[in-house]
Structures are given as C-alpha cells and as structure tokens.
Scaffold this motif. Structure first.
Motif, PDB file in Angstrom:
ATOM      1  N   PRO A 135      -3.560  -3.030  -1.022  1.00  0.00           N
ATOM      2  CA  PRO A 135      -2.553  -3.999  -1.470  1.00  0.00           C
ATOM      3  C   PRO A 135      -2.997  -4.717  -2.744  1.00  0.00           C
ATOM      4  O   PRO A 135      -4.175  -4.996  -2.927  1.00  0.00           O
ATOM      5  N   LEU A 136      -2.023  -4.991  -3.597  1.00  0.00           N
ATOM      6  CA  LEU A 136      -2.321  -5.610  -4.885  1.00  0.00           C
ATOM      7  C   LEU A 136      -1.357  -6.772  -5.134  1.00  0.00           C
ATOM      8  O   LEU A 136      -0.142  -6.588  -5.142  1.00  0.00           O
ATOM      9  N   PHE A 137      -1.921  -7.976  -5.317  1.00  0.00           N
ATOM     10  CA  PHE A 137      -1.130  -9.150  -5.697  1.00  0.00           C
ATOM     11  C   PHE A 137      -1.151  -9.303  -7.210  1.00  0.00           C
ATOM     12  O   PHE A 137      -2.204  -9.189  -7.840  1.00  0.00           O
ATOM     13  N   LEU A 138       0.033  -9.556  -7.768  1.00  0.00           N
ATOM     14  CA  LEU A 138       0.160  -9.735  -9.207  1.00  0.00           C
ATOM     15  C   LEU A 138       0.766 -11.104  -9.490  1.00  0.00           C
ATOM     16  O   LEU A 138       1.775 -11.480  -8.892  1.00  0.00           O
ATOM     17  N   LEU A 139       0.144 -11.843 -10.413  1.00  0.00           N
ATOM     18  CA  LEU A 139       0.526 -13.223 -10.701  1.00  0.00           C
ATOM     19  C   LEU A 139       1.350 -13.311 -11.981  1.00  0.00           C
ATOM     20  O   LEU A 139       1.022 -12.674 -12.987  1.00  0.00           O
ATOM     21  N   SER A 140       2.402 -14.122 -11.937  1.00  0.00           N
ATOM     22  CA  SER A 140       3.264 -14.296 -13.109  1.00  0.00           C
ATOM     23  C   SER A 140       3.538 -15.779 -13.357  1.00  0.00           C
ATOM     24  O   SER A 140       3.784 -16.544 -12.418  1.00  0.00           O
ATOM     25  N   THR A 141       3.522 -16.164 -14.640  1.00  0.00           N
ATOM     26  CA  THR A 141       3.930 -17.524 -15.036  1.00  0.00           C
ATOM     27  C   THR A 141       5.305 -17.514 -15.694  1.00  0.00           C
ATOM     28  O   THR A 141       5.779 -18.555 -16.152  1.00  0.00           O
ATOM     29  N   ASP A 142       5.943 -16.363 -15.762  1.00  0.00           N
ATOM     30  CA  ASP A 142       7.243 -16.251 -16.422  1.00  0.00           C
ATOM     31  C   ASP A 142       8.338 -16.738 -15.466  1.00  0.00           C
ATOM     32  O   ASP A 142       9.137 -15.956 -14.941  1.00  0.00           O
ATOM     33  N   PRO A 159       0.794  -1.237   0.000  1.00  0.00           N
ATOM     34  CA  PRO A 159       0.000   0.000   0.000  1.00  0.00           C
ATOM     35  C   PRO A 159       0.824   1.284   0.000  1.00  0.00           C
ATOM     36  O   PRO A 159       0.480   2.258  -0.662  1.00  0.00           O
ATOM     37  N   GLU A 160       1.933   1.283   0.747  1.00  0.00           N
ATOM     38  CA  GLU A 160       2.702   2.519   0.886  1.00  0.00           C
ATOM     39  C   GLU A 160       3.447   2.915  -0.380  1.00  0.00           C
ATOM     40  O   GLU A 160       3.877   4.072  -0.534  1.00  0.00           O
TER      41      GLU A 160
END
Length: 551
Positions: A123-130, A116-117
C-alpha cells in the motif's frame, strides 16, 4: 483504517516487523506519473517485491499534480518540458486531512491511497496540498516533483516527512521502523523528536538509504531559512545543532539522516566504500552497510524471452528479440520518421539524463563515430532516451545537441517521453545496453539489470552495481576506465577510445559472426542478474539487515 483493511493480506511470519517507507518518488505504473528516474524505479520495484513477499511494509510519498514533467518536442524537433495536470481515478481519497506547519502557517494536506490490488504493490499513501482550503503558494507545494524554487523544495520535504509522520499517527499505525529512501524525508526525525525527546529512541526506529556518491549532490540549505520554514518542527536551530553535533550555517540532509538513523545503507558495494569514505570523518554517524539495488523481474521481464533463454532455445530467442525490436521500432518511426531494421544490432543509451552519465561520449571522436555509423559489414543502430532535470540547462543542451547532430543519420534516433512504458520497450528491444558514466559517480544504476533480464548485453564502465555482476567477455562487455590521475578531458578522450575499441572489435563481430557465443553471453547475463539483482533479494535483505536491530 486497520492494518488488515489497508493491506488486504496478512504479512508472512518472517516479515511481521512493520515498516513505513518514505520516498519523494515512486515509479509504480506508466499511468501514475510521480517519479523522475532511478530513485523512483528503485522504490517502485521495492514496493512490488514487498507485495509479492507479503511484507509488512507501506509506502509514503507525494501526489504530484503535474508529475515531473512531460517530454514533448517544439517546432524544431527539440525536446522541451511541458507541465500537464494529472488525474487518477484509481487513487482512493481517504478523507484524511492533516495540518502541517510550513513557514509558521498551517498547510492542509490530504492523503490518498493506492491499494495493493491496483498494481500489485505494498500500500502507498500519497500526500497532496492542492486543496481549496490552501492559498495558491501552499497548493503549489505538491505541483512539481523537484520544484526549482528553494523554498518550495524545502516545503516538499516538510510535507513528506512531517506530514507522513502525522498521517501514521492519524491512522494509529506505529511502525517498528521508519525508512528514509534518500534524505528528502529528514524532517520526519524532528516530528519524532517532539514525541520521544531523545535521539537514542529515534535511532532505534530510523534507517536510511543514501544514493548520492558525491558531496555536492547531497542537499543542504541555510539553518536560518529552514528554521524560518518550520523544517525543524518544534525544535530551535541551536537545539538541532546541539542534539546532532552539527556546526556551521548549512544543514546537510544526508549528514543529518546519518546521525538520526540506527543504520544506513549504500546501494552497491562500490558505493558503500565511497559513502564510508565520504562520511566516515564525521562524529555520530551510524554504520553504513551495502545493499545493492535491484529491479522487479515480474514487472520488467518479457516472459517469452525468459522461456527461450531458460530452455536454451537460440532460435526462439532471436525470433522473439526481433519481435520486440519491431515493437520498439514502430515507436522510433512514429517519433522520428526513421525506419530501423530488426536484423541490425541495436545499441541503446537510456536513463535519467545528467551530464556525468555522458550520453554523448560515443561522439567524442566525431570522425570515428561517423565511420561507425557507416560500417557496411557490421551495421549498427543507436537510440538515446532520458529525462534531464528541466532546469538543468547543460543536460538539456546535451540532449538537444544529440538530436541535432544525429538528425541526418537514418540509423540514429533520440526519443522523448522516457517513462516506464518507453523504458520497458527499450530494454526489451535493445541488443546492447550502454552505460558510460564518469567513474565513481554512479551509486548503483539499475537500468542494465532489467536490460539483462530481457536478453540485452551490457556494455559498461565498471561503476555502481556492474563490478558485482560483470564477467568481461562472458556476460557483458566492459569499457576500461582511464587513470584517475588524468584530467577530465583526457579521461573522456581515453574512455571514448576504449568504448569504440570494444564496440568495433568485440561487440559487433560477436553479434554478427558468432551468434552462438552471443546467445551464450545473453544466457550468462540472464543467470547472473536473477536472482542476485532481482528486487525480492533486495527487499529480503532490508528485512534481514536493516529492520532487525535490537530495540
């Protein structure tokens, strides 16, 4: 990771209900290129206001290695897409790796966290398959936002929906509500069905926002392909059809989302009417209410413009507007070699670039358009910007045709690189914000909201959010729509004439001959847009109207 560790703050008492907000794109900051247009701008503002209000909401999205694309120019000065790897040191590697079934194989998915800060968001979760553990095909799932390959598109929805659901379980976070921003995350419901084995239990927890006001624009694929790709998680396609009451060979994301959700919302009052008419004939869909989109004032608004308007200081307003125009015009000169004048009325058309938005409507009557550009008494400058989908040949052709047609005019410019930074420059530096889509095709549209927050006056067709805001001639200028019964070509011709009439007979004379009236319109637009179209109102409305169903 506890909720307290994740948020870094205690949610306010009125926002204790916990929500996981799923979206394929989030426009958070110029440096984080994981969005394409309005859907991302909307979700980004939502997360900002959720943070400001201290709501118990977190986002789940995708970490796109190459973003949407970068707009660059070729040797002929035409716009072409470029795909450049993006790296973000400010994202936290959570160390969490999930195994998500795609095509009956296990794809490894890593979760990254935007705290957040960092940018002032929930809060943000980001998903990666790389990841090195995956083969090249699996790695590519999170390479490009809205990849043109059908199987990759489907896999992206699986990662967002099922992967996002798995992540929440891994974190031991059981939200009171799951919120799908558009239908991309619909596989989440099949993951939840494996837990609850009950549609009613899912409907208690699921809400859905639809943004697409035409049937053809709602994503659908063959049941057989989705089954083959493990889209339905552990369900068989015949079970899906039985549980949701679906027929036929095509699975429609929006229809399924409306059947899985306890409540859904359209994104303007007018869109609500369109959506209820579109989907009302189907059995088993949830109620569709309207919560009009909005944008975050703190992020978008120039504080000096706001101060001058609030203090009724006309001189300060026009002085600051010239400064902001000067900043924008430096960018125009850098890209196009054209020098614009801060004293000349500047009209901007800028948004996601699609054919129905009619970026070239101004040019429909070419002789009249040329005459407009040569007016000596009421001079005008025009800027276009926007990002077409890279594989949309028609939209790209329109974009490049505008570059070609306006090349010889020193008072016309077409800009590339339409992202948050340029969008902000354009909204702050414009005098008039033009919006002329085909009627009933714009679900909401939000660019005009942030333009009005910065002292630009909307010149618009009364579609999307505009009817809820517009007082024609008082806080905006309206373009009269043509009759629905006319052919598409005849409507374009009539609405071009109506647009030019308003521009020549009202907009330009008011700006040059009646500056006090212009400033008064700016003030009324400013007061009309805040707080009604500021995203705190929207974020609060979601809590009051969408997240408060009886369990």
């Amino acid at each position: 990771m506890t909720r307290t560790e994740l948020f870094g703050y205690s949610p306010n008492s009125e926002y204790q209900t916990s929500v996981a907000y799923f979206s394929m794109e989030f426009a958070i900051d110029q440096s984080l290129k994981i969005y394409s247009g309005g859907l991302g701008f909307l979700s980004g503002s939502h997360l900002r206001s959720a943070f400001e209000l201290k709501q118990n909401l977190l986002g789940i999205g995708m970490l796109w290695k190459y973003g949407y694309y970068d707009q660059v120019r070729d040797k002929d000065n035409n716009m072409v897409p470029a795909f450049v790897q993006k790296d973000y040191s400010f994202l936290e590697d959570t160390g969490i790796i999930l195994s998500v079934p795609v095509h009956s194989a296990m794809v490894k998915v890593k979760a990254f966290l935007l705290r957040p800060e960092t940018f002032g968001t929930a809060p943000l979760f980001l998903l990666s398959t790389d990841l090195p553990e995956n083969d090249e095909v699996s790695k590519s799932i999170t390479h490009r936002l809205y990849d043109p390959n059908e199987a990759t598109q489907i896999a992206q929805s699986i990662i967002l929906g099922i992967g996002g659901g798995m992540l929440l379980d891994q974190l031991n976070l059981q939200p009171d509500y799951y919120h799908m921003n558009e239908g991309h995350a619909v596989p989440l419901n099949f993951y939840l069905y494996s837990k609850y084995q009950n549609l009613t239990e899912i409907k208690k927890r699921m809400v859905f926002t639809t943004h697409t006001p035409e049937l053809a624009g709602n994503e659908e694929h063959d049941f057989s392909l989705l089954k083959e790709m493990s889209f339905f998680y552990h369900m068989q396609d015949h079970e899906v059809k039985f549980v949701l009451g679906l027929e036929g060979d095509k699975f429609n994301y929006t229809l399924a989302a409306l059947k899985f959700s306890g409540k859904a919302n359209a994104v303007s009052k007018l869109h609500g009417e369109v959506a209820r008419e579109m989907w009302g004939g189907y059995d088993g869909i949830c109620e569709i209410i309207s919560i009009t989109n909005a944008q975050n004032q703190k992020y978008w608004q120039d504080s000096e413009i706001a101060k001058s308007v609030e203090e009724n200081n006309e001189q300060e307003f026009f002085g600051r507007k010239k400064e902001l125009k000067s900043m924008l015009f430096q960018h125009v000169a850098d890209q196009t070699g054209k020098l614009f004048d801060e004293n000349v009325l500047t009209l901007v058309w800028a948004r996601r670039f699609a054919a129905y938005k009619r970026a070239d409507l101004l040019m429909h009557d070419w002789e009249r358009f040329e005459a407009l550009l040569k007016l000596s008494k009421y001079p005008i400058q025009i800027i276009w910007a926007g990002k077409p989908y890279p594989e949309d040949k028609g939209a790209n052709q329109i974009f490049n045709s505008i570059i070609d047609k306006t090349r010889k005019f020193p008072n016309c410019a077409v800009l590339v690189g339409y992202e948050l930074g340029l969008s902000s420059l354009l909204k702050k530096g414009s005098d008039v914000w033009l919006n002329n889509p085909k009627m009933y095709r714009e679900a909401s549209g939000t660019s005009g909201m942030t333009a009005a927050m910065n002292g630009a006056i909307n010149l618009s067709i009364p579609d999307g959010w505009i009817p809820e805001f517009a007082l024609n001639g008082e806080n905006c200028f309206l373009i009269e729509p043509a009759q629905d019964s006319l052919s598409e070509e005849a409507r374009d011709r009539k609405e071009n004439a109506n647009l030019m009439d308003v521009l020549e007979n009202m907009v330009l004379p008011t700006y040059y001959d009646h500056p006090k009236k212009w400033f008064n319109m700016v003030q009324k637009g400013f007061k009309g847009v805040v707080p009604e179209f500021e995203s705190a109102r929207m974020a609060e409305a979601y809590y009051k109207q969408m997240y408060q169903q009886a369990n």
